[in-house]
Design a protein around this motif. Structure first.
Motif, PDB file in Angstrom:
ATOM      1  N   VAL A 148     -10.398  13.989  17.062  1.00 10.00           N
ATOM      2  CA  VAL A 148      -8.960  13.979  16.790  1.00 10.00           C
ATOM      3  C   VAL A 148      -8.714  13.369  15.420  1.00 10.00           C
ATOM      4  O   VAL A 148      -9.194  12.266  15.126  1.00 10.00           O
ATOM      5  N   ASP A 149      -7.976  14.095  14.588  1.00  8.66           N
ATOM      6  CA  ASP A 149      -7.566  13.562  13.293  1.00  8.66           C
ATOM      7  C   ASP A 149      -6.124  13.991  13.038  1.00  8.66           C
ATOM      8  O   ASP A 149      -5.781  15.164  13.201  1.00  8.66           O
ATOM      9  N   GLY A 150      -5.307  13.042  12.637  1.00  9.34           N
ATOM     10  CA  GLY A 150      -3.890  13.324  12.421  1.00  9.34           C
ATOM     11  C   GLY A 150      -3.581  13.963  11.085  1.00  9.34           C
ATOM     12  O   GLY A 150      -2.461  13.811  10.577  1.00  9.34           O
ATOM     13  N   ALA A 151      -4.559  14.680  10.505  1.00  7.15           N
ATOM     14  CA  ALA A 151      -4.371  15.323   9.198  1.00  7.15           C
ATOM     15  C   ALA A 151      -3.063  16.104   9.170  1.00  7.15           C
ATOM     16  O   ALA A 151      -2.873  17.035   9.932  1.00  7.15           O
ATOM     17  N   HIS A 152      -2.163  15.733   8.236  1.00  2.00           N
ATOM     18  CA  HIS A 152      -0.809  16.290   8.264  1.00  2.00           C
ATOM     19  C   HIS A 152      -0.355  16.841   6.918  1.00  2.00           C
ATOM     20  O   HIS A 152       0.816  17.152   6.735  1.00  2.00           O
ATOM     21  N   ASN A 153      -1.268  16.953   5.970  1.00  2.00           N
ATOM     22  CA  ASN A 153      -0.918  17.581   4.698  1.00  2.00           C
ATOM     23  C   ASN A 153      -2.172  18.200   4.079  1.00  2.00           C
ATOM     24  O   ASN A 153      -3.268  18.083   4.626  1.00  2.00           O
ATOM     25  N   SER A 154      -2.002  18.858   2.949  1.00  2.00           N
ATOM     26  CA  SER A 154      -3.093  19.602   2.333  1.00  2.00           C
ATOM     27  C   SER A 154      -4.272  18.708   1.984  1.00  2.00           C
ATOM     28  O   SER A 154      -5.430  19.074   2.158  1.00  2.00           O
ATOM     29  N   GLU A 155      -3.965  17.497   1.468  1.00  2.00           N
ATOM     30  CA  GLU A 155      -5.023  16.565   1.072  1.00  2.00           C
ATOM     31  C   GLU A 155      -5.869  16.160   2.273  1.00  2.00           C
ATOM     32  O   GLU A 155      -7.103  16.169   2.226  1.00  2.00           O
ATOM     33  N   CYS A 156      -5.194  15.815   3.375  1.00  2.00           N
ATOM     34  CA  CYS A 156      -5.915  15.456   4.609  1.00  2.00           C
ATOM     35  C   CYS A 156      -6.742  16.638   5.098  1.00  2.00           C
ATOM     36  O   CYS A 156      -7.906  16.489   5.496  1.00  2.00           O
ATOM     37  N   ALA A 157      -6.126  17.818   5.094  1.00  2.00           N
ATOM     38  CA  ALA A 157      -6.810  19.002   5.588  1.00  2.00           C
ATOM     39  C   ALA A 157      -8.047  19.315   4.758  1.00  2.00           C
ATOM     40  O   ALA A 157      -9.083  19.733   5.296  1.00  2.00           O
ATOM     41  N   GLU A 158      -7.946  19.096   3.459  1.00  2.00           N
ATOM     42  CA  GLU A 158      -9.097  19.341   2.593  1.00  2.00           C
ATOM     43  C   GLU A 158     -10.238  18.388   2.928  1.00  2.00           C
ATOM     44  O   GLU A 158     -11.406  18.776   2.954  1.00  2.00           O
ATOM     45  N   VAL A 173       0.853  -1.186   0.000  1.00  2.00           N
ATOM     46  CA  VAL A 173       0.000   0.000   0.000  1.00  2.00           C
ATOM     47  C   VAL A 173       0.887   1.233   0.000  1.00  2.00           C
ATOM     48  O   VAL A 173       1.694   1.436   0.914  1.00  2.00           O
ATOM     49  N   VAL A 174       0.763   2.052  -1.052  1.00  2.00           N
ATOM     50  CA  VAL A 174       1.569   3.265  -1.162  1.00  2.00           C
ATOM     51  C   VAL A 174       0.648   4.456  -1.378  1.00  2.00           C
ATOM     52  O   VAL A 174      -0.521   4.298  -1.730  1.00  2.00           O
ATOM     53  N   GLY A 175       1.177   5.650  -1.181  1.00  2.00           N
ATOM     54  CA  GLY A 175       0.391   6.857  -1.374  1.00  2.00           C
ATOM     55  C   GLY A 175       0.728   7.890  -0.319  1.00  2.00           C
ATOM     56  O   GLY A 175       1.655   7.717   0.476  1.00  2.00           O
ATOM     57  N   SER A 176      -0.012   8.974  -0.310  1.00  2.00           N
ATOM     58  CA  SER A 176       0.222  10.054   0.654  1.00  2.00           C
ATOM     59  C   SER A 176      -0.716   9.957   1.844  1.00  2.00           C
ATOM     60  O   SER A 176      -0.306  10.084   2.987  1.00  2.00           O
ATOM     61  N   ASN A 177      -2.005   9.727   1.575  1.00  2.00           N
ATOM     62  CA  ASN A 177      -3.002   9.641   2.645  1.00  2.00           C
ATOM     63  C   ASN A 177      -3.857   8.395   2.454  1.00  2.00           C
ATOM     64  O   ASN A 177      -4.048   7.920   1.344  1.00  2.00           O
ATOM     65  N   GLY A 178      -4.382   7.884   3.558  1.00  2.00           N
ATOM     66  CA  GLY A 178      -5.284   6.731   3.487  1.00  2.00           C
ATOM     67  C   GLY A 178      -4.596   5.390   3.570  1.00  2.00           C
ATOM     68  O   GLY A 178      -5.261   4.357   3.660  1.00  2.00           O
ATOM     69  N   LYS A 179      -3.247   5.381   3.529  1.00  2.40           N
ATOM     70  CA  LYS A 179      -2.529   4.096   3.572  1.00  2.40           C
ATOM     71  C   LYS A 179      -2.844   3.313   4.839  1.00  2.40           C
ATOM     72  O   LYS A 179      -3.127   2.108   4.797  1.00  2.40           O
ATOM     73  N   GLY A 180      -2.782   4.020   5.974  1.00  5.24           N
ATOM     74  CA  GLY A 180      -3.004   3.342   7.252  1.00  5.24           C
ATOM     75  C   GLY A 180      -4.394   2.767   7.365  1.00  5.24           C
ATOM     76  O   GLY A 180      -4.573   1.624   7.824  1.00  5.24           O
ATOM     77  N   SER A 181      -5.393   3.532   6.941  1.00  9.42           N
ATOM     78  CA  SER A 181      -6.781   3.056   7.026  1.00  9.42           C
ATOM     79  C   SER A 181      -6.999   1.847   6.119  1.00  9.42           C
ATOM     80  O   SER A 181      -7.581   0.840   6.532  1.00  9.42           O
ATOM     81  N   VAL A 182      -6.531   1.947   4.873  1.00  7.25           N
ATOM     82  CA  VAL A 182      -6.698   0.834   3.921  1.00  7.25           C
ATOM     83  C   VAL A 182      -5.981  -0.411   4.427  1.00  7.25           C
ATOM     84  O   VAL A 182      -6.535  -1.523   4.410  1.00  7.25           O
TER      85      VAL A 182
END
Length: 851
Positions: free
Chosen positions: A301-311, A44-53
């Motif tokens: 609580v959300d660990g949003a740590h980049n623009s994509e997460c923040a959006e 599993v690769v990518g910027s966001n969602g890796k942990g959840s998937v």
């Protein structure tokens, strides 16, 4: 090495390296027998969602009966979270075993690996040894050069969302980042993505590199119900209930559904049923991803740590109709934090910034400055526990609080919130912390100055955040400190007071504006200190640990001044890490702690004088000439100006007042020696004359001194019977108290109740009491270092005047009252550790009630 030792080493600079490339890790795996060849891998690769998937897939395949390994990052609390088997984190014992195995291999072959690479090798060995049917690997920040890119082939590679991140490693364009992420995929292998963004770039890369691309249809989703804590959606004719209100998880669920279809199509295992997927979604939980940790007020609580997460978070805020929320945030300085706050900060009514002392974090004051572009009400909290306290004091039941910006601070924030909102948990945590701090494991005479300095450097030297008045001495330290505390607080300043020992509760040792440290802070900061001690392998004693807690607490609370009382010494005292106090103070010097400080007044004075610093004034109590000479010589050596509290400068009026500089001062502490302590406090306060915030008028000073009380220092407990208590624990203390009785109660017989610590000069104190008192009742103090009944009985047999020996203060008091008449006074003394028991005699069903 055990787990703690392995953790300490892994987090040290030895493995804190940045060395992209897979050649070294592949060589190590080859030496270890290529266990990576035995693993069926979903990557599993990518910027966001890796942990959840990754977590969803692991749960679903595990529920289907497979033996499933999961490797993901980052960890939140413990390193063992990196590696899990069938939903359970690796045990500390297994972690230590596999770390030692990898470490031994590295030592023999001379190859250097990074922290992440070592953990990756450990996971491969662990999963291979446990014969996993399937392993799900979440890549680190990249793909091509990522440590997880060590498998000959993957059953499937999943690409989640992609955004501009880690551009120094992955490139500064979306094309280069996608190329790097998908560089982990072998020719002819399958890539799955379910996100619409950048599909044309992904398709081109897959064509050029002969990869099979599957694209899930994200438009086939029908959201039927949307709540803050759950979602119901339909996909491809099947209805699913998701155990979260995080809308962005829907796309992760779609990715998981399509991944399962692909794996089912390989016919390697029994097919995963739709019902299994449904059940997994209903119970799905992943830490710090739109996690509700409190309902009144609603804290998310959300660990949003980049623009994509923040959006994604911004979209959810809009969907759920959240407005005017409190945003608590911290961020890593290597992130594009401006793009994060452009999304999540614009509608916040209050923004609370923290950095939790994490080296990689953007300092909270700098972050606060940045956030002023989005909101007028900014609180620079620095630490999660201060942020939680602010929320506790200001949030209404209908307030909504959002934490976002980084995963690395979510756990500490959740812990801090729990300490304030779960009183039972807070009390238990505090009790556990006090039990740990007072356990024998931290009883040590080790001089920890260097270790203290190392710890303070880690916590960014909190002792430099406020002005410090450093106080050493044998007697009078506590009283002098307490007088200074009142003088400063009444100027509307924030003042910390660090003293020992405590009388009623442990928290009294660390007070702020005359209030003991809150249980939440004691538990939270204590945990931080103990954890860092373990990681750094430092040996700090109890007093040093408590001192560190105090230093950090006072920075969090934004103290203006801290009055810092030393322990038993000066030069090697844990408090003597302060380079530049505002003023140093040395109170009365006498024989005490001779086993540590020496058996002469000169040696004791020399130890106490160790707190004198260059160009810092030192206020000196009128001690014996021998002690004063030592202090003067030390002050000359370091060019410190000596300010003497000369007893000739004052004249007594009565037991609670004296004249100094033609003004009559009243004090709240009785005894002629307290007048000299008051003079020492006045001289110290006057040394701060350059601080224009301070009221230097004699009327003000007198008023503050008259209101000063200090438990267990010549304190009257009752008029009937007339009873005083004093924690006098050395010869000087006993002499001072007996002088008080001789002056103010000359015709009364003194009935003494005395208990002593075995490391004190109790023989000398008893001899002195025998000369002046009519009856003496010895008692065992309820403290581990106390002289016990057997030892007290031996002492009694040496002195005819000693009346009796008791197992408790209450028993001794009953015997004393039988001997009492109107011509007597009962005096409880010998140790500060029995003061609370003395209070209880009168507060709780004692004789005639306490006055």
């Amino acid at each position: 090495m055990n787990y703690k030792e392995a953790k300490m080493l892994l987090l040290s600079d030895r493995f804190n390296l940045s060395m992209p490339g897979t050649d070294r890790i592949k060589k190590v795996l080859s030496i270890l027998g290529n266990p990576n060849d035995k693993i069926n891998c979903i990557h599993v690769v990518g910027s966001n969602g890796k942990g959840s998937v990754s977590t969803m897939l692991s749960s679903i395949f595990g529920m289907s009966g497979l033996n499933v390994g999961l490797f993901n990052s980052p960890y939140i609390t413990e390193l063992t979270e990196y590696i899990s088997l069938n939903g359970k984190n690796m045990s500390e014992e297994d972690f230590a075993y596999y770390f030692n195995k990898v470490y031994e291999c590295l030592s023999q072959c001379g190859i250097v690996l990074t922290h992440f690479e070592v953990i990756t090798v450990m996971s491969v060995l662990y999963f291979a040894d446990n014969n996993c049917d399937l392993c799900i690997y979440e890549a680190g920040m990249g793909g091509t050069s990522d440590a997880t890119n060590v498998f000959p082939h993957s059953l499937l590679t999943i690409l989640t969302t992609v955004s501009l991140e880690h551009i120094e490693y992955l490139g500064n364009t979306i094309e280069s980042i996608i190329s790097n992420k998908l560089g982990i995929v072998g020719r002819g292998e399958t890539v799955l993505t379910c996100f619409d963004k950048y599909q044309d770039i992904i398709e081109k890369y897959c064509r050029d590199n002969q990869l099979n691309l599957c694209i899930g249809d994200s438009k086939a989703v029908n959201v039927k119900e949307l709540y803050i804590d759950r979602i119901c959606f339909e996909y491809c004719g099947v209805e699913y209930n998701l155990n979260t209100g995080a809308v962005y998880q829907i796309n992760n669920c779609i990715t998981v559904i399509n991944a399962i279809k692909i794996i089912n199509g390989l016919c390697l295992f029994d097919n995963v049923a739709d019902e299994t997927v449904k059940k997994a979604f209903e119970t799905f939980y992943i830490k710090s991803r739109f996690e509700i940790i409190c309902k009144k007020p609603l804290i998310i609580v959300d660990g949003a740590h980049n623009s994509e997460c923040a959006e994604s978070i911004a979209d959810m805020i809009k969907m759920h109709g959240i407005d005017n929320y409190i945003l608590v945030t911290g961020v890593m300085k290597d992130k594009d934090y401006k793009s994060i706050y452009n999304k999540i900060a614009v509608h916040a009514k209050t923004i609370i910034t923290i950095d939790n002392n994490i080296p990689r974090a953007l300092k909270s004051d700098l972050l606060a400055r940045e956030c002023r572009n989005y909101c007028d009400n900014i609180i620079d909290a620095r630490d999660a526990v201060y942020a939680a306290e602010y929320i506790y004091n200001h949030a209404e039941e209908n307030t909504i609080v959002l934490f976002a910006g980084t995963l690395y601070m979510t756990d500490s924030f959740k812990e801090a919130v729990r300490l304030f909102y779960d009183s039972e948990y807070c009390l238990k945590s505090s009790a556990d912390m006090i039990h740990r701090l007072t356990s024998k494991s931290f009883y040590s005479t080790h001089y920890p100055i260097d270790d203290m300095k190392s710890m303070l450097r880690y916590f960014n030297n909190p002792e430099e955040s406020y002005k410090i008045i450093h106080v050493a001495g044998t007697n009078g330290k506590g009283s002098t400190c307490k007088m200074l505390d009142g003088l400063l607080i009444n100027n509307n300043l924030n003042v910390g007071l660090f003293t020992s020992p405590y009388i009623k509760i442990f928290n009294e040792r660390i007070t702020f504006n005359d209030t003991p440290i809150e249980d939440a802070y004691l538990s939270y900061i204590g945990s931080l200190v103990l954890e860092k001690m373990t990681i750094m392998g430092l040996d700090l004693n109890q007093f040093a640990i408590i001192t560190l807690i105090a230093f950090i607490y006072y920075r969090i609370k934004r103290a203006d001044y801290v009055i810092l009382e030393t322990g038993l010494g000066g030069t090697y005292d844990p408090t003597n890490v302060v380079d530049k106090p505002a003023v140093s103070v040395i109170t009365n010097i006498g024989p005490d702690h001779i086993a540590v400080l020496g058996d002469t007044i000169s040696s004791i004075a020399k130890a106490k004088a160790g707190i004198i610093k260059k160009d810092v004034p030192v206020v000196v109590y009128p001690s014996e000439e021998e002690a004063v000479n030592v202090i003067i010589n030390q002050a000359k050596t370091v060019k410190s100006n000596v300010i003497f509290a000369d007893k000739q400068e004052i004249s007594s009026v009565d037991y609670d007042s004296f004249v100094y500089n033609n003004y009559r001062y009243r004090i709240g502490l009785v005894g002629d020696y307290q007048k000299l302590n008051a003079l020492t406090a006045i001289k110290t306060y006057e040394a701060l004359i350059n601080d224009k915030r301070l009221n230097m008028e004699p009327e003000y000073i007198s008023d503050c001194l008259s209101k000063t009380s200090w438990p267990g220092r010549m304190e009257k407990l009752s008029d009937n019977p007339l009873c005083y208590v004093d924690g006098g624990h050395n010869v000087q203390c006993i002499e001072n108290v007996l002088a008080f009785f001789e002056k103010y109660y000359p015709s009364r017989k003194i009935i003494v109740i005395a208990g002593f610590m075995k490391d004190k000069q109790y023989d000398e104190m008893i001899k002195l009491l025998c000369e002046k008192c009519s009856k003496i009742f010895l008692t065992q103090v309820n403290y581990p270092r106390s002289l016990n009944i057997m030892e007290l009985t031996k002492i009694k047999n040496r002195y005819k005047i000693l009346s009796d020996v008791s197992e408790s203060l209450g028993e001794a008091f009953l015997k004393a009252t039988e001997a009492y008449d109107d011509n007597s006074v009962i005096f409880i003394t010998g140790s500060l550790y029995q003061i609370n028991d003395a209070y209880n005699l009168f507060d709780f069903g004692g004789v005639n009630g306490r006055k």
